[in-house]
Design an enzyme around this catalytic site. Structure first.
Site, PDB file in Angstrom:
ATOM      1  N   CYS A 121      -2.426 -12.232  10.243  1.00 57.70           N
ATOM      2  CA  CYS A 121      -3.608 -11.741  10.757  1.00 57.70           C
ATOM      3  C   CYS A 121      -4.206 -12.708  11.633  1.00 57.70           C
ATOM      4  O   CYS A 121      -3.796 -12.571  12.946  1.00 57.70           O
ATOM      5  CB  CYS A 121      -4.700 -11.726   9.523  1.00 57.70           C
ATOM      6  N   HIS A 221      -2.171  -7.843   6.017  1.00 56.84           N
ATOM      7  CA  HIS A 221      -1.794  -8.796   4.809  1.00 56.84           C
ATOM      8  C   HIS A 221      -0.907  -8.542   3.878  1.00 56.84           C
ATOM      9  O   HIS A 221      -0.899  -8.008   2.917  1.00 56.84           O
ATOM     10  CB  HIS A 221      -3.239  -8.944   4.342  1.00 56.84           C
ATOM     11  N   GLU A 223       0.127 -10.366   1.760  1.00 56.28           N
ATOM     12  CA  GLU A 223       0.082 -11.223   0.492  1.00 56.28           C
ATOM     13  C   GLU A 223      -1.170 -10.632  -0.192  1.00 56.28           C
ATOM     14  O   GLU A 223      -1.361 -11.332  -1.278  1.00 56.28           O
ATOM     15  CB  GLU A 223      -0.381 -12.811   1.013  1.00 56.28           C
TER      16      GLU A 223
END
Length: 251
Positions: A121, A221, A223
């Site tokens: 990001c 993202h 994660e």
């Protein structure tokens, strides 16, 4: 003969700051995301050091001097002066210029040394700006972020079209992957030595790779708790293989 245990590698996970007292809800969700990177890396065998770039360039470069690889994670907008643009754009966030400068310096050193680096990001935008690229300062109404909802709900799910034969396509098994994303800025002019390897259906850049250095960055993202299984592990695994190759080449 007893089998030797695998050599532990050190991964620096670098965020802009560890404290956001002005916005506790946003800060809490950032901790969820960064914590996801840390846990996944530890599960992959990394020894992880978590660092805040707002302690300054000298401190960050010293703390990462012996790291085998690095991840630059998400966070606030990069100060526009670093890519030659004015402020005052819609949805402009708090800027952390000390952190910006430190993370930009980390990218420059990674390229010089050949240190594997993953940008996530904001991390993608840092890589692009470090190499002379610019940013679209606000995407307006788009599929990349939800507004007017609680912070944990701002991420959207959308497809990304990956460039055939690219590193990221190889890692994620493209050519199309679903991602979890929340960003109001995007790459505009692409930095020197970078290649665009993923785009959203609206054409905005979602992945970049360096042409020669082991640097890959994604705008989404992997994660996030709702991200497709295996994305983050694949990207971290690429860091591990690149770090091992660098050690072998230096031996």
């Amino acid at each position: 003969m007893a089998r030797m245990p695998p050599v532990s590698r050190t991964l620096a996970v670098v965020e802009a700051t560890r404290f956001r007292g002005h916005d506790p809800e946003y800060h809490a969700y950032v901790q969820v995301l960064v914590g996801g990177v840390v846990r996944a890396a530890q599960a992959d065998g990394w020894t992880v050091t978590r660092l805040a770039a707002d302690e300054g360039t000298d401190a960050l470069l010293a703390a990462t001097d012996r790291a085998d690889a690095a991840v630059i994670v998400g966070g606030e907008d990069i100060a526009p002066r670093f890519y030659g643009a004015p402020g005052g754009y819609p949805h402009e966030s708090l800027h952390r210029e000390t952190a910006d400068a430190a993370q930009l310096a980390l990218v420059h050193r990674a390229i010089k040394r050949g240190t594997p680096l993953l940008g996530i990001c904001r991390g993608l935008q840092i890589v692009n700006v470090a190499l002379g690229g610019t940013l679209v300062q606000d995407l307006g109404d788009s599929d990349h972020v939800r507004r007017g909802v609680p912070i944990p709900e701002v991420l959207t799910t959308h497809p990304v079209l990956l460039e055939p034969g690219s590193r990221v396509e190889e890692l994620l098994g493209g050519p199309v992957v679903a991602v979890r994303s929340a960003h109001h800025q995007a790459v505009d002019a692409v930095g020197d030595g970078l290649t665009v390897t993923g785009r959203a259906p609206d054409g905005h850049v979602e992945a970049i790779e360096h042409e020669t250095a082991p640097i890959l960055a994604v705008q989404w993202h992997p994660e996030d708790p709702g991200a497709p299984a295996g994305q983050l592990a694949a990207l971290l695994g690429a860091l591990r293989s690149r770090a091992a190759a660098a050690v072998a080449a230096a031996a």
